[in-house]
Write an enzyme that holds these catalytic residues in place. Structure first.
Site, PDB file in Angstrom:
ATOM      1  N   SER A 194       6.857  -4.998   8.223  1.00 24.67           N
ATOM      2  CA  SER A 194       7.757  -4.865   7.077  1.00 24.67           C
ATOM      3  C   SER A 194       9.195  -4.632   7.533  1.00 24.67           C
ATOM      4  CB  SER A 194       7.262  -3.747   6.160  1.00 24.67           C
ATOM      5  OG  SER A 194       7.957  -3.784   4.922  1.00 24.67           O
ATOM      6  N   ASP A 290       3.915 -12.908  -0.272  1.00 28.47           N
ATOM      7  CA  ASP A 290       4.088 -11.528   0.174  1.00 28.47           C
ATOM      8  C   ASP A 290       4.131 -10.585  -1.028  1.00 28.47           C
ATOM      9  OD1 ASP A 290       5.783  -9.091   0.863  1.00 28.47           O
ATOM     10  OD2 ASP A 290       5.530  -9.972   2.856  1.00 28.47           O
ATOM     11  N   HIS A 357       0.767  -7.670   2.347  1.00 24.60           N
ATOM     12  CA  HIS A 357       1.993  -7.240   3.009  1.00 24.60           C
ATOM     13  C   HIS A 357       1.585  -6.358   4.191  1.00 24.60           C
ATOM     14  CE1 HIS A 357       6.264  -6.384   3.370  1.00 24.60           C
ATOM     15  NE2 HIS A 357       6.001  -5.091   3.451  1.00 24.60           N
TER      16      HIS A 357
END
Length: 533
Positions: A194, A290, A357
């Protein structure tokens, strides 16, 4: 009367507090990422690794938002991995204003005071060969994230008592680890998830330059391909967010000059403007849909005041056909953003069609019996093949519409227009789908031909394709075409040219699709309708 006045004041204060909470909850919290990436339901007894503070960092001004020392978790390598080093940069969103950064410094994302003293090492950090076949015995370090700008800021705000020292934290951590043996590494991998995935991109070439040219050094960005894209209201939520981060935290001074020489600093915080210029081999692992970007960048509450996207952004099975088209457009933007990057033989790709994610730190997505796969290869094996040059990896999943939460009884009701003339379209069962039964699937194109490749990535077929209804196109009427073919495991039907008409995939018996497998149809032209039964 005085008592009444007191109650009025208290009521007003409470209302203001609620309003502030709701405002924060709907905006900033979405940027702080509440997911716990390391957790995994299937790892019942994960390795717990303690926190090490970097005591030399304070003298360098390399401190968290609140001025406390940064830290990392380190599990030492052994055997063949004793001189191999994996650095995992923690994720956790960003803060783009004094208000959000002040809040953040009272959490583990801004202060080592609030960090867990031990964290689980799973996925790419696991110490078990059966869970992490290529990196299990390496030196594995998770560098904690406490600056709010992907380890790139360098400024301060004395009035708010905020230290924006992400770049200094990065340098202090690398110096500390080099002194503890990393300088002798024969191979090293910089990874991140991330906001940490973005940091891995931003610092990739810096990491390479720490080592001699004889050291194998590569980088992995997991869920770090944040796109500069338009949200559902026509605005640019993430660009606005990034502009605040870059300006507030002095990020512009630490961005690659090859980008800032011709683009503004905010644009150079977006990976799509950086990846083609990175000299070090880089692997991009990302979900085409995502989930964080859908919820916080594409369709955040601020861009959806009437709540039209509320259900879709939280549960993709509830997306309407027009919303599906919008999300497929996002996927197309992602693939366009990596075209130049993908041309290099040294780079790797794994773009699956999951609504997910961060997939490298979770055991269930990194390497497990039901992990996502592309062409029978799970993420861990794909990354390992690329890192050790066992195989080139450029894996892009079909543009699946994930029906994970739809029951068989509901699926035949789901019908809609998808795709356009210039895209590859469509899907039936997503890669991440659970066991699912499909009796029939129909694709219809009334006015022009389309090419379809019907792929079956399944473990077992209960029954081969039956003979389908034959037909021909005459005088503008739709035709039906027959495909009779027995599919073995992981085999595809030959490409078929259909000059307009209906491709009807019917089975003599129900087909059982086990976890992580899918059935998809990639078509080069428009399909007007599709349905499942």
């Amino acid at each position: 009367m005085k008592l009444f006045g007191v109650w009025v004041v208290l009521a007003f204060a409470f209302a203001q507090l609620v309003t502030a909470f709701l405002d924060f909850n709907e905006t900033e919290l979405s940027f702080l990422e509440s997911l716990e990436y390391g957790a995994s339901k299937i790892n019942y007894n994960p390795l717990m690794v303690g926190l090490t503070l970097i005591h030399t960092a304070g003298a360098k001004g390399a401190v968290c938002l609140d001025g406390t020392l940064p830290g990392y978790h380190w599990h030492r390598g052994y055997g063949s991995g004793a001189n191999s080093w994996l650095i995992q940069l923690e994720g956790g969103g960003w803060c783009n204003s004094i208000r959000t950064c002040v809040y953040r410094k009272k959490t583990r994302r801004g202060s080592s005071t609030y960090m867990e003293k031990q964290i689980p090492f799973t996925g790419i950090l696991s110490e078990k060969a059966e869970e992490n076949p290529d990196f299990f015995n390496w030196n594995r370090i998770k560098l904690r994230y406490c600056d709010g700008a992907s380890f790139t800021g360098d400024s301060e705000n004395k009035a708010a008592q905020l230290q924006f020292r992400g770049q200094r934290i990065w340098l202090a951590a690398m110096e500390d680890l080099m002194s503890k043996g990393m300088r002798y590494a024969n191979q090293a991998l910089l990874s991140g998830c991330s906001a940490g995935g973005l940091a891995a991109i931003l610092h990739c070439d810096e990491f390479r330059n720490l080592f001699p040219r004889t050291t194998r050094v590569k980088c992995l960005a997991d869920a770090g391909l944040f796109l500069d894209t338009v949200d559902v209201s026509g605005g640019r939520t993430l660009r606005s967010m990034y502009s605040g981060v870059v300006g507030l935290q002095g990020v512009q001074h630490n961005l690659p000059r090859i980008c800032t020489n011709h683009l503004d600093p905010t644009s150079c915080f977006f990976p799509q403007n950086l990846i083609s210029h990175i000299q070090t081999p880089l692997f991009i692992l990302n979900a085409a849909y995502d989930s964080w970007q859908i919820q916080s960048s594409i369709a955040p509450p601020s861009a959806d005041p009437h709540g039209y996207w509320h259900d879709c952004r939280l549960n993709h099975a509830k997306c309407s056909p027009s919303q599906i088209r919008f999300l497929q457009g996002f996927r197309t933007q992602m693939l366009n953003a990596i075209k130049g990057f993908a041309m290099s033989r040294r780079n790797g790709l794994f773009i699956n069609s999951c609504f997910a994610h961060c997939q490298s730190e979770r055991q269930d997505t990194w390497f497990a019996d039901d992990s996502p796969e592309i062409r029978n290869k799970p993420i861990a094996i794909a990354v390992g093949d690329w890192y050790f040059d066992r195989a080139g990896v450029k894996s892009i999943d079909c543009p699946t519409i994930n029906l994970q939460h739809m029951s068989l009884q509901e699926s035949h009701k789901w019908r809609g227009v998808i795709g356009d003339r210039h895209s590859q379209i469509t899907t039936i069962i997503a890669t991440c789908a659970p066991p699912f039964q499909v009796k029939a699937a129909t694709f219809e194109s009334p006015d022009f031909g389309f090419e379809c490749r019907v792929c079956a990535m399944v473990s077992t077929w209960r029954q081969s394709y039956s003979e389908l209804i034959n037909g021909k196109r005459q005088h503008g009427h739709l035709h039906r075409y027959t495909l009779g073919h027995t599919l073995a495991s992981s085999r595809c039907l030959p490409q078929v040219w259909l000059p307009g008409g209906v491709l009807d995939l019917s089975y003599t018996h129900l087909l059982w699709l086990p976890p992580r497998h899918h059935l998809c149809c990639l078509c080069h032209h428009q399909i007007d309708r599709w349905s499942l039964k």
